[in-house]
Write a protein that holds these residues in place. Sequence first.
Motif, PDB file in Angstrom:
ATOM      1  N   ASP B 126       0.948  -1.034   0.160  1.00 40.77           N
ATOM      2  CA  ASP B 126      -0.160  -0.025   0.015  1.00 40.77           C
ATOM      3  C   ASP B 126       0.902   1.268   0.070  1.00 40.77           C
ATOM      4  O   ASP B 126       2.076   1.105   0.172  1.00 40.77           O
ATOM      5  N   ASN B 127       0.265   2.285  -0.433  1.00 40.39           N
ATOM      6  CA  ASN B 127       1.073   3.649  -0.047  1.00 40.39           C
ATOM      7  C   ASN B 127       1.299   3.750   1.546  1.00 40.39           C
ATOM      8  O   ASN B 127       0.272   4.232   2.175  1.00 40.39           O
ATOM      9  N   PRO B 128       2.343   3.893   1.925  1.00 38.56           N
ATOM     10  CA  PRO B 128       2.750   4.038   3.384  1.00 38.56           C
ATOM     11  C   PRO B 128       2.506   5.387   3.818  1.00 38.56           C
ATOM     12  O   PRO B 128       2.867   6.225   3.120  1.00 38.56           O
ATOM     13  N   ALA B 129       1.813   5.593   5.135  1.00 38.38           N
ATOM     14  CA  ALA B 129       2.021   6.799   5.659  1.00 38.38           C
ATOM     15  C   ALA B 129       2.469   6.739   7.069  1.00 38.38           C
ATOM     16  O   ALA B 129       1.726   6.608   7.817  1.00 38.38           O
ATOM     17  N   THR B 130       3.699   6.583   7.211  1.00 36.47           N
ATOM     18  CA  THR B 130       4.346   5.968   8.418  1.00 36.47           C
ATOM     19  C   THR B 130       4.107   6.988   9.428  1.00 36.47           C
ATOM     20  O   THR B 130       4.149   6.652  10.789  1.00 36.47           O
ATOM     21  N   SER B 131       4.017   8.297   9.286  1.00 36.32           N
ATOM     22  CA  SER B 131       3.819   9.291  10.287  1.00 36.32           C
ATOM     23  C   SER B 131       2.586   8.914  11.258  1.00 36.32           C
ATOM     24  O   SER B 131       2.536   9.157  12.256  1.00 36.32           O
ATOM     25  N   ARG B 132       1.694   8.380  10.320  1.00 35.38           N
ATOM     26  CA  ARG B 132       0.488   8.080  11.125  1.00 35.38           C
ATOM     27  C   ARG B 132       0.059   6.435  11.236  1.00 35.38           C
ATOM     28  O   ARG B 132      -1.011   5.880  11.183  1.00 35.38           O
ATOM     29  N   GLY B 133       1.194   5.711  11.284  1.00 36.12           N
ATOM     30  CA  GLY B 133       1.158   4.708  11.919  1.00 36.12           C
ATOM     31  C   GLY B 133       0.749   3.555  10.541  1.00 36.12           C
ATOM     32  O   GLY B 133       0.049   2.371  10.905  1.00 36.12           O
ATOM     33  N   LYS B 134       0.949   4.064   9.319  1.00 35.48           N
ATOM     34  CA  LYS B 134       0.432   3.125   8.111  1.00 35.48           C
ATOM     35  C   LYS B 134       1.592   2.464   7.480  1.00 35.48           C
ATOM     36  O   LYS B 134       2.413   3.257   6.698  1.00 35.48           O
ATOM     37  N   TYR B 135       1.807   1.232   7.696  1.00 36.32           N
ATOM     38  CA  TYR B 135       3.042   0.545   7.141  1.00 36.32           C
ATOM     39  C   TYR B 135       2.731  -0.585   5.956  1.00 36.32           C
ATOM     40  O   TYR B 135       1.610  -1.109   6.144  1.00 36.32           O
ATOM     41  N   ARG B 136       3.774  -0.974   5.449  1.00 41.75           N
ATOM     42  CA  ARG B 136       3.590  -2.176   4.526  1.00 41.75           C
ATOM     43  C   ARG B 136       3.832  -3.473   5.204  1.00 41.75           C
ATOM     44  O   ARG B 136       3.365  -4.414   4.832  1.00 41.75           O
ATOM     45  N   GLU B 137       4.568  -3.441   6.572  1.00 42.46           N
ATOM     46  CA  GLU B 137       4.730  -4.621   7.206  1.00 42.46           C
ATOM     47  C   GLU B 137       4.184  -4.175   8.508  1.00 42.46           C
ATOM     48  O   GLU B 137       4.682  -3.132   9.153  1.00 42.46           O
ATOM     49  N   PHE B 138       3.044  -4.733   9.094  1.00 43.15           N
ATOM     50  CA  PHE B 138       2.685  -4.398  10.311  1.00 43.15           C
ATOM     51  C   PHE B 138       1.830  -5.558  10.911  1.00 43.15           C
ATOM     52  O   PHE B 138       1.649  -6.228  10.596  1.00 43.15           O
ATOM     53  N   TYR B 139       1.724  -5.321  12.519  1.00 44.16           N
ATOM     54  CA  TYR B 139       1.068  -6.319  13.264  1.00 44.16           C
ATOM     55  C   TYR B 139      -0.205  -6.245  13.133  1.00 44.16           C
ATOM     56  O   TYR B 139      -0.915  -4.986  12.983  1.00 44.16           O
ATOM     57  N   GLN B 140      -1.013  -7.585  13.148  1.00 45.44           N
ATOM     58  CA  GLN B 140      -2.405  -7.722  13.482  1.00 45.44           C
ATOM     59  C   GLN B 140      -2.628  -8.615  14.715  1.00 45.44           C
ATOM     60  O   GLN B 140      -1.574  -9.170  14.758  1.00 45.44           O
ATOM     61  N   CYS B 141      -3.514  -7.782  15.558  1.00 42.35           N
ATOM     62  CA  CYS B 141      -3.684  -8.768  16.533  1.00 42.35           C
ATOM     63  C   CYS B 141      -5.259  -9.244  16.536  1.00 42.35           C
ATOM     64  O   CYS B 141      -6.110  -8.448  16.783  1.00 42.35           O
ATOM     65  N   ASP B 142      -5.421 -10.516  16.176  1.00 40.38           N
ATOM     66  CA  ASP B 142      -6.911 -11.114  15.858  1.00 40.38           C
ATOM     67  C   ASP B 142      -7.376 -12.028  16.860  1.00 40.38           C
ATOM     68  O   ASP B 142      -6.558 -12.850  17.365  1.00 40.38           O
ATOM     69  N   PHE B 143      -8.817 -11.900  17.222  1.00 37.42           N
ATOM     70  CA  PHE B 143      -9.342 -12.817  18.193  1.00 37.42           C
ATOM     71  C   PHE B 143     -10.500 -13.211  17.218  1.00 37.42           C
ATOM     72  O   PHE B 143     -11.286 -12.260  16.681  1.00 37.42           O
ATOM     73  N   ASP B 144     -10.523 -14.541  16.957  1.00 33.90           N
ATOM     74  CA  ASP B 144     -11.742 -15.054  16.107  1.00 33.90           C
ATOM     75  C   ASP B 144     -12.565 -16.328  16.707  1.00 33.90           C
ATOM     76  O   ASP B 144     -11.791 -16.992  17.494  1.00 33.90           O
ATOM     77  N   ILE B 145     -13.804 -16.098  16.670  1.00 32.92           N
ATOM     78  CA  ILE B 145     -14.769 -17.387  17.046  1.00 32.92           C
ATOM     79  C   ILE B 145     -15.364 -18.184  15.960  1.00 32.92           C
ATOM     80  O   ILE B 145     -16.082 -17.466  15.129  1.00 32.92           O
ATOM     81  N   ALA B 146     -14.928 -19.442  15.680  1.00 28.49           N
ATOM     82  CA  ALA B 146     -15.289 -20.106  14.774  1.00 28.49           C
ATOM     83  C   ALA B 146     -16.280 -21.329  15.208  1.00 28.49           C
ATOM     84  O   ALA B 146     -16.187 -21.718  16.173  1.00 28.49           O
ATOM     85  N   GLY B 147     -17.216 -21.370  14.542  1.00 26.11           N
ATOM     86  CA  GLY B 147     -18.275 -22.624  15.028  1.00 26.11           C
ATOM     87  C   GLY B 147     -19.712 -22.284  14.769  1.00 26.11           C
ATOM     88  O   GLY B 147     -20.210 -21.005  14.566  1.00 26.11           O
ATOM     89  N   GLN B 148     -20.799 -23.197  14.981  1.00 29.90           N
ATOM     90  CA  GLN B 148     -21.868 -22.958  14.553  1.00 29.90           C
ATOM     91  C   GLN B 148     -22.697 -22.663  15.854  1.00 29.90           C
ATOM     92  O   GLN B 148     -23.072 -23.462  16.594  1.00 29.90           O
ATOM     93  N   HIS B 149     -22.673 -21.199  16.284  1.00 31.32           N
ATOM     94  CA  HIS B 149     -23.060 -20.857  17.451  1.00 31.32           C
ATOM     95  C   HIS B 149     -24.488 -20.081  17.406  1.00 31.32           C
ATOM     96  O   HIS B 149     -24.845 -19.783  16.172  1.00 31.32           O
ATOM     97  N   ASP B 150     -25.049 -19.822  18.554  1.00 31.85           N
ATOM     98  CA  ASP B 150     -26.313 -18.989  18.415  1.00 31.85           C
ATOM     99  C   ASP B 150     -26.190 -17.323  18.341  1.00 31.85           C
ATOM    100  O   ASP B 150     -25.178 -17.015  18.434  1.00 31.85           O
ATOM    101  N   LEU B 151     -27.321 -16.916  17.401  1.00 32.36           N
ATOM    102  CA  LEU B 151     -26.901 -15.611  16.989  1.00 32.36           C
ATOM    103  C   LEU B 151     -26.574 -14.533  17.837  1.00 32.36           C
ATOM    104  O   LEU B 151     -27.096 -14.360  18.992  1.00 32.36           O
ATOM    105  N   MET B 152     -25.539 -13.888  17.438  1.00 37.41           N
ATOM    106  CA  MET B 152     -24.779 -12.405  17.844  1.00 37.41           C
ATOM    107  C   MET B 152     -24.212 -12.838  19.443  1.00 37.41           C
ATOM    108  O   MET B 152     -23.366 -11.932  19.836  1.00 37.41           O
TER     109      MET B 152
END
Lengths: 481, 481
Positions: B126-152
């Motif tokens: 992407d076009n980096p804008a490093t002064s406001r924290g926009k990089y081409r290599e960056f961390y993501q911190c992901d939390f996901d819930i997978a499964g057939q669960h009840d609505l919401m």
Amino acid sequence: EEVTKCLELKTPLSDHGLQKYTLKTPKGTKDYGPHQMAIREQVFDKIIRCFKRHGAETIDTPVFELKENLTGKYGEDSKLIYDLADQGGEVLSLRYDLTVPFARYLAMNKITSFKRYQIAKVYRRDNPATSRGKYREFYQCDFDIAGQHDLMLPDVECVKIAVEILSDLNLGDFVVKVNHRKILDKIFEVCGVSSDNFRSVCSSVDKLGQCSWEEVKAEMIEEKGLSPKVAERIGIYIQRNGGLDLIEELLNNEDLAGNGTGREGLEAMKLFFKYCEIYGISDKIYFDLSLARGLDYYTGVIYEAALTKLSHRTHFANGELHAVGSVAGGGRYDNLVGMFDSKQRNVPCVGISIGIERIFSIIEARAQVEHEKLRTTETEVFVASAQKKMTEERMKICKELWDAGIKTEQSYKVNPKLLDQLHYCEERFIPLAIIIGETELQKGVVKLRYVMSREEIEIERNKLVQEIGAHIRTFSSIKQT
Amino acid sequence: EEVTKCLELKTPLSDHGLQKYTLKTPKGTKDYGPHQMAIREQVFDKIIRCFKRHGAETIDTPVFELKENLTGKYGEDSKLIYDLADQGGEVLSLRYDLTVPFARYLAMNKITSFKRYQIAKVYRRDNPATSRGKYREFYQCDFDIAGQHDLMLPDVECVKIAVEILSDLNLGDFVVKVNHRKILDKIFEVCGVSSDNFRSVCSSVDKLGQCSWEEVKAEMIEEKGLSPKVAERIGIYIQRNGGLDLIEELLNNEDLAGNGTGREGLEAMKLFFKYCEIYGISDKIYFDLSLARGLDYYTGVIYEAALTKLSHRTHFANGELHAVGSVAGGGRYDNLVGMFDSKQRNVPCVGISIGIERIFSIIEARAQVEHEKLRTTETEVFVASAQKKMTEERMKICKELWDAGIKTEQSYKVNPKLLDQLHYCEERFIPLAIIIGETELQKGVVKLRYVMSREEIEIERNKLVQEIGAHIRTFSSIKQT
């Protein structure tokens, strides 16, 4: 449905609406599942604790570097570097190790003294042998001391660190083989190798251990152009190993120790052994003239730790220890930073790298043999319901517990079965369960169940957070003793 | 010297013996120095603690994937994927996010229920804008819930997690904007967009916020081929936002809520708001019909957290809050796993991703303003000498302390100056120094110096480890209270 539509739209090549995927990770790489991650965290924790015990700071560098910064650093191994595709812009490669980026970092920031550790993945297009922990993507755990310091003080500390970590991980017996590039180069010189052939012959010597001396000799003669006589002479030296006695013997060898670099190397090794004695690690150290290390950039002492006997609790399916090979290595590289500096100003460095993938494979094998029960979550309380229509009450309790910092889970079903909920707790080794029911709630209480013993007591609903907090403190104090 | 020789040998292109290096990290990337790493560790620690509080396991996947596995998942953003060079073998790309590798992992291992977090770097050209924290290599911190669960139930927990983390990081006021892909699609349908144009129009809507409505409208008409009338109609809807009241209003709108998907989406949002109320986060949540999220794979609720006012302690040089933008986002993606399954078996998923680089840039700015003194090492004791020729005694003491688990440093000089050693301690906030001297050692004592107060006491040499241990325990108990 929308996504599938969209996929058809975006990838006209897969116009069957259903692309056939090869469900695998790239060659030589692997996923870490939760169980492997739990082991990995334990191992990293011990390693980081050791690095911090020795006062190291940490840095992180990008996973790729300008390709030019990696060129000419790795000798014959340069062919194993992963390049990125040319998509316009800079020419990039994935890092091959953490040492060259560290040197680039020092030069770029004009840092002349630094003690740092870095734990990160590196990339090598090598032939993977995943069963014995040899991957194309793998972690390195590096500790390096940069700066103009006095002879052997930082070098021996690096080896002390390797010994501390390998002892702490309790993998089994190990030795640290040590050699010195100046001694090796002097041997090559004395045997009749021309100096521009030193590094190339060095990488042949490095194959001893994996290959027999006969094979290494053949490579020296056929590929590196040495005469059989020169190769024979080298062979006599590099098949020697021992301790301080061998150093003393070589110091009396006029050829080796007569003038400059050879004597320098041997005197340095003598001091190295003396310092090892003070640090109480000399029983692990031995001087091995065949140790060469593959990489070009080493200039002084080099070392490599190898397991000699696995701890009695570890058994590989094939019983092979040899397969595991070296588990840590490093050495002194005094000219690498200067290669990045426009005025060739050098910062002398020495470091150790822990070969963590091989260590993981040993610990995983051990955990499997012992059917070790390793928790992959830290959940302390599960909030269960005994009847239907309790979702909102369960959510309220979860909110209270989360907000109090207590690790809490619940079912994502509106009306889960009690048995399923309790089964989940037992499977996951969650120590406590709160069970709510209509009758109890009307009385202003909930049930607290000790999952393992299946005992249950009643606690007051509006003292729930304090009560659970107290129980958890009891649990963790028992665990610590 | 040898290495330089060798460099000449290996890289004939740089035959001046001195290559000119461009001393920089690749475009859009950066090194993390020790100070930044200390901040990063604190932030990660808070995030991981929250993920674990909600019972998540963790996994790790390779930094690159087979390119085919990333194709057709990211819509217009696919052009930002980094490819590896073709060096023979598989066609590979660097991962663009952690969500697609997670879906590949679930499909590959036939996992149908999983709550996992993953913290790792992703890559976007992407076009980096490093002064406001926009990089081409960056961390993501992901939390996901997978499964057939009840609505919401899982969906609201993801938003609860975002609220917990952003509150804990104390960045300032924030809101979580929420929308639902089914409502958006129904709006597009009602306004007269053909269904194969939904995702493309959606990515135009996603630009609202960065661009004005007039600009977005122009793109819809000129690039996406909508008639001005259709674009106008969309504009009326998507400029609406509010709370439960807006949901109720739209539920009474026959066009939107008359049949299937539109009503489904609105009813889901109603339940979402109810659950947010129970979790005590509804004051942070607002329903924003302009929220679209760029990625193709979302199928249900989508959300994005944005700062509205930085905490009073934070001041950017340019005073711009807008520049920071969204700090967390995610949503439901029920069809992604099915795309990897040969029988298209789906595993419904919902997740949240914390945009950590932007958070770092805020916290770094704050630390700078406050001249915060952040330790980058954890060293507890420095072993110093007052006279020459004390190296061995210093080494012996270091060994004893290290072996007792005490974080210890010493000078790497054989004869360091006392002043230099004490200066090092003060600079690094090392709380204790042991000072050894000839006279004291003969009396069987050493000096223990409290670095900050510069007080000194004598302690017995052979009780040194116990004494230091006791002092450190005192220090850390003071720090905790």
